[in-house]
Design a protein around this motif. Structure first.
Motif, mmCIF file in Angstrom:
data_model
loop_
_atom_site.group_PDB
_atom_site.id
_atom_site.type_symbol
_atom_site.label_atom_id
_atom_site.label_comp_id
_atom_site.label_asym_id
_atom_site.label_seq_id
_atom_site.Cartn_x
_atom_site.Cartn_y
_atom_site.Cartn_z
ATOM 1 N N HIS A 33 0.830 -1.204 0.000
ATOM 2 C CA HIS A 33 0.000 0.000 0.000
ATOM 3 C C HIS A 33 0.864 1.253 0.000
ATOM 4 O O HIS A 33 0.429 2.312 -0.484
ATOM 5 N N TRP A 34 2.092 1.138 0.525
ATOM 6 C CA TRP A 34 2.993 2.287 0.455
ATOM 7 C C TRP A 34 3.349 2.597 -0.995
ATOM 8 O O TRP A 34 3.445 3.779 -1.376
ATOM 9 N N GLY A 35 3.544 1.586 -1.789
ATOM 10 C CA GLY A 35 3.798 1.803 -3.210
ATOM 11 C C GLY A 35 2.616 2.447 -3.907
ATOM 12 O O GLY A 35 2.775 3.334 -4.762
ATOM 13 N N LEU A 36 1.411 2.006 -3.559
ATOM 14 C CA LEU A 36 0.220 2.611 -4.150
ATOM 15 C C LEU A 36 0.097 4.080 -3.765
ATOM 16 O O LEU A 36 -0.315 4.921 -4.583
ATOM 17 N N ARG A 37 0.451 4.399 -2.531
ATOM 18 C CA ARG A 37 0.401 5.796 -2.106
ATOM 19 C C ARG A 37 1.385 6.643 -2.902
ATOM 20 O O ARG A 37 1.080 7.787 -3.279
ATOM 21 N N ALA A 38 2.561 6.080 -3.163
ATOM 22 C CA ALA A 38 3.550 6.804 -3.965
ATOM 23 C C ALA A 38 3.034 7.031 -5.376
ATOM 24 O O ALA A 38 3.174 8.127 -5.943
ATOM 25 N N LEU A 39 2.423 6.004 -5.958
ATOM 26 C CA LEU A 39 1.845 6.151 -7.297
ATOM 27 C C LEU A 39 0.739 7.197 -7.305
ATOM 28 O O LEU A 39 0.643 8.018 -8.229
ATOM 29 N N ALA A 40 -0.103 7.158 -6.297
ATOM 30 C CA ALA A 40 -1.217 8.112 -6.236
ATOM 31 C C ALA A 40 -0.708 9.544 -6.133
ATOM 32 O O ALA A 40 -1.239 10.459 -6.791
ATOM 33 N N ARG A 41 0.323 9.760 -5.338
ATOM 34 C CA ARG A 41 0.886 11.112 -5.229
ATOM 35 C C ARG A 41 1.458 11.582 -6.559
ATOM 36 O O ARG A 41 1.366 12.766 -6.907
ATOM 37 N N ARG A 42 2.023 10.649 -7.308
ATOM 38 C CA ARG A 42 2.575 11.024 -8.612
ATOM 39 C C ARG A 42 1.475 11.330 -9.623
ATOM 40 O O ARG A 42 1.652 12.184 -10.500
ATOM 41 N N VAL A 43 0.359 10.627 -9.524
ATOM 42 C CA VAL A 43 -0.788 10.965 -10.372
ATOM 43 C C VAL A 43 -1.253 12.388 -10.068
ATOM 44 O O VAL A 43 -1.523 13.188 -10.973
ATOM 45 N N ARG A 44 -1.337 12.704 -8.784
ATOM 46 C CA ARG A 44 -1.725 14.067 -8.395
ATOM 47 C C ARG A 44 -0.690 15.075 -8.863
ATOM 48 O O ARG A 44 -1.052 16.191 -9.328
ATOM 49 N N ALA A 45 0.588 14.718 -8.808
ATOM 50 C CA ALA A 45 1.643 15.620 -9.263
ATOM 51 C C ALA A 45 1.594 15.851 -10.768
ATOM 52 O O ALA A 45 2.104 16.868 -11.262
ATOM 53 N N ALA A 71 -0.038 -11.193 -11.235
ATOM 54 C CA ALA A 71 0.921 -10.168 -11.642
ATOM 55 C C ALA A 71 0.645 -8.840 -10.954
ATOM 56 O O ALA A 71 1.500 -7.952 -10.944
ATOM 57 N N LEU A 72 -0.550 -8.696 -10.380
ATOM 58 C CA LEU A 72 -0.904 -7.478 -9.651
ATOM 59 C C LEU A 72 -1.504 -7.870 -8.309
ATOM 60 O O LEU A 72 -2.666 -8.275 -8.226
ATOM 61 N N ILE A 73 -0.704 -7.786 -7.275
ATOM 62 C CA ILE A 73 -1.159 -8.137 -5.938
ATOM 63 C C ILE A 73 -0.466 -7.211 -4.949
ATOM 64 O O ILE A 73 0.742 -6.986 -5.033
ATOM 65 N N VAL A 74 -1.235 -6.648 -4.029
ATOM 66 C CA VAL A 74 -0.752 -5.653 -3.084
ATOM 67 C C VAL A 74 -0.793 -6.240 -1.674
ATOM 68 O O VAL A 74 -1.768 -6.903 -1.302
ATOM 69 N N ASP A 75 0.244 -5.972 -0.899
ATOM 70 C CA ASP A 75 0.310 -6.459 0.484
ATOM 71 C C ASP A 75 0.057 -7.967 0.564
ATOM 72 O O ASP A 75 -0.637 -8.446 1.456
ATOM 73 N N ARG A 76 0.607 -8.681 -0.401
ATOM 74 C CA ARG A 76 0.458 -10.143 -0.454
ATOM 75 C C ARG A 76 -1.016 -10.575 -0.411
ATOM 76 O O ARG A 76 -1.374 -11.620 0.107
ATOM 77 N N GLY A 77 -1.869 -9.728 -0.978
ATOM 78 C CA GLY A 77 -3.280 -10.061 -1.116
ATOM 79 C C GLY A 77 -4.158 -9.641 0.043
ATOM 80 O O GLY A 77 -5.382 -9.797 -0.031
ATOM 81 N N VAL A 78 -3.579 -9.101 1.116
ATOM 82 C CA VAL A 78 -4.389 -8.715 2.267
ATOM 83 C C VAL A 78 -5.110 -7.403 1.966
ATOM 84 O O VAL A 78 -4.487 -6.388 1.640
ATOM 85 N N TYR A 79 -6.436 -7.438 2.071
ATOM 86 C CA TYR A 79 -7.265 -6.261 1.761
ATOM 87 C C TYR A 79 -8.459 -6.261 2.704
ATOM 88 O O TYR A 79 -9.163 -7.272 2.826
ATOM 89 N N GLY A 139 -3.597 2.299 -22.464
ATOM 90 C CA GLY A 139 -3.540 3.740 -22.315
ATOM 91 C C GLY A 139 -2.118 4.253 -22.347
ATOM 92 O O GLY A 139 -1.161 3.504 -22.575
ATOM 93 N N GLN A 140 -1.989 5.536 -22.102
ATOM 94 C CA GLN A 140 -0.691 6.184 -22.095
ATOM 95 C C GLN A 140 -0.109 6.172 -20.685
ATOM 96 O O GLN A 140 -0.839 6.354 -19.703
ATOM 97 N N PRO A 141 1.196 5.949 -20.566
ATOM 98 C CA PRO A 141 1.813 5.921 -19.228
ATOM 99 C C PRO A 141 1.664 7.248 -18.497
ATOM 100 O O PRO A 141 1.855 8.314 -19.093
ATOM 101 N N ILE A 142 1.296 7.162 -17.228
ATOM 102 C CA ILE A 142 1.258 8.336 -16.366
ATOM 103 C C ILE A 142 2.439 8.316 -15.409
ATOM 104 O O ILE A 142 3.159 9.301 -15.269
ATOM 105 N N THR A 143 2.661 7.176 -14.762
ATOM 106 C CA THR A 143 3.777 7.053 -13.831
ATOM 107 C C THR A 143 4.023 5.583 -13.527
ATOM 108 O O THR A 143 3.249 4.714 -13.947
ATOM 109 N N ASN A 144 5.101 5.303 -12.808
ATOM 110 C CA ASN A 144 5.392 3.928 -12.409
ATOM 111 C C ASN A 144 6.313 3.933 -11.197
ATOM 112 O O ASN A 144 6.913 4.956 -10.863
ATOM 113 N N ILE A 145 6.407 2.785 -10.540
ATOM 114 C CA ILE A 145 7.391 2.566 -9.484
ATOM 115 C C ILE A 145 8.097 1.248 -9.771
ATOM 116 O O ILE A 145 7.591 0.417 -10.536
ATOM 117 N N LEU A 146 9.240 1.067 -9.133
ATOM 118 C CA LEU A 146 10.032 -0.139 -9.328
ATOM 119 C C LEU A 146 10.209 -0.873 -8.005
ATOM 120 O O LEU A 146 10.291 -0.253 -6.941
#
Length: 392
Positions: free
Chosen positions: A116-128, A168-176, A214-221
């Motif tokens: 979720h920390w990675g998602l927060r970073a992505l979200a801030r970059r979308v806002r940026a 291929a897309l799983i956050v916090d090892r699936g805990v939600y 779609g077109q790339p907006i941002t990414n994290i590694l």
């Protein structure tokens, strides 16, 4: 490409040891009698490549988590220690000022560490990027891999208990929302929608799973592969091993499946002179009862890695350490074993295994099978085997 080292193991005969270690083969054989399980074992002198001891070393065994050594080796060879896995945000539509007209797509490429920390970073970059409003949905895209949540040969109980769902897309090892979500991309989309809202981006549409373009907006590694392997091997993380296997399939065969990854692993082993007779790669973690590996193959991997200083540094930092860390933290806790035995453990009801290095002098592998395997006595035999090497 992994440095190729010819591993001429004359397994039909035990080579002569130096005079000071003349009784070593006998001590190693005696150590294995502590277990009644069917046992295969091998010990190799790293300075000469000579086999000091072998017992059923070419026989196929259920390897349990020693399977992860094959995946580690192939991943280091194909991807390299600095390889990182991206997660990206795409815009499917058009931006007009602060409004994005269309969907925002969260696309995963198999990062087992995504949080979720990675998602927060992505979200801030979308806002940026100047976006404060999305008129469409948040789409979770896992299409880089297939949607199989487990691997062949797993017991039903292994799902969730031993590994969260594969995706291929799983956050916090699936805990939600306090539970392990059975639909990881949908859960990831929901979590990303929440992160966007917290970052000041409103989303009018729902969170859903599906393919998105779609077109790339941002990414994290992700962290480098070398870092990921430390958690995978030292703590024997099944989930990470399975995602790395699919990553190998996606990159090596353009198919993010367990079967494709297994083929890539086998090809990498063969290309680097690891003997494949008796080897069957079915999954990445060793949970599958269909996996088969020989002690000889594992020893070849260990010897090859040791001969390459760059790979040696990565693997030795990734393995568990006797008395210090990982799955060996509570085994062989006293000198001269503590800190001097680096290994990969493996435990299922069918198999108990330990392979690794002793004092920078020996590579070894011990695999014991039974139905069920006598875990306590098997580990006793493994520890005594290693202790005999350490005392040589």
């Amino acid at each position: 490409m992994i440095r190729r080292v010819l591993f001429g193991l004359a397994l039909a005969a035990v080579l002569a040891a130096p005079a000071q270690a003349a009784t070593l083969p006998g001590r190693l054989a005696a150590a294995l009698t502590a277990s009644s399980a069917r046992t295969g074992a091998i010990a190799v002198d790293l300075s000469t490549g000579k086999v000091l001891f072998q017992q059923s070393a070419s026989a196929p065994f259920v390897p349990a988590s020693n399977e992860k050594l094959t995946v580690t080796y192939a991943a280091l060879g194909l991807l390299g220690p600095s390889f990182r896995i991206r997660t990206e945000v795409l815009g499917s539509g058009q931006q007009a000022g602060a409004v994005f007209h269309g969907n925002v797509v969260l696309r995963g490429y198999g990062d087992p560490t995504l949080s979720h920390w990675g998602l927060r970073a992505l979200a801030r970059r979308v806002r940026a990027a100047g976006i404060t409003q999305v008129t469409g949905a948040v789409v979770g895209d896992e299409s880089y891999f297939d949607s199989a949540r487990t691997a062949p040969g797993w017991k039903p109980s292994f799902y969730i208990e031993e590994s969260p769902p594969l995706s291929a897309l799983i956050v916090d090892r699936g805990v939600y929302d306090g539970h392990v979500a059975r639909n990881p991309p949908l859960a990831a989309a929901g979590a990303f929608k929440q992160a966007l809202r917290a970052a000041g981006v409103s989303v009018a549409g729902p969170a859903r799973a599906g393919r998105g373009e779609g077109q790339p907006i941002t990414n994290i590694l992700s962290p480098p592969l070398a870092t990921i392997l430390r958690a995978m091997d030292a703590d024997s993380d099944n989930f990470t091993a399975e995602l790395i296997l699919k990553e190998l399939g996606a990159i090596g065969e353009a198919r993010g499946t367990t079967a494709a990854g297994a083929r890539v692993v086998r090809a990498m082993l063969g290309a680097n002179h690891v003997p494949l007779a008796g080897v069957r790669i079915v999954d990445g973690s060793g949970l599958s009862e269909l996996d088969r590996v020989t002690p000889r193959a594992l020893a070849a991997i260990l010897v090859n890695v040791w001969a390459d200083p760059a790979l040696r540094a990565v693997l030795t930092s990734a393995l568990a350490v006797a008395g210090v860390r990982g799955t060996l933290e509570h085994r062989m806790t006293t000198p001269p074993f503590r800190g001097n035995v680096l290994g990969k453990t493996g435990t299922t009801n069918l198999s108990s295994a330990l392979s690794g290095y002793v004092s920078g002098r020996y590579a070894f592998s011990v695999i014991e099978n039974g139905n069920p395997v006598p875990t306590w006595s098997a580990r006793t035999a493994q520890d005594r085997f290693v202790e005999a090497l350490a005392g040589a």
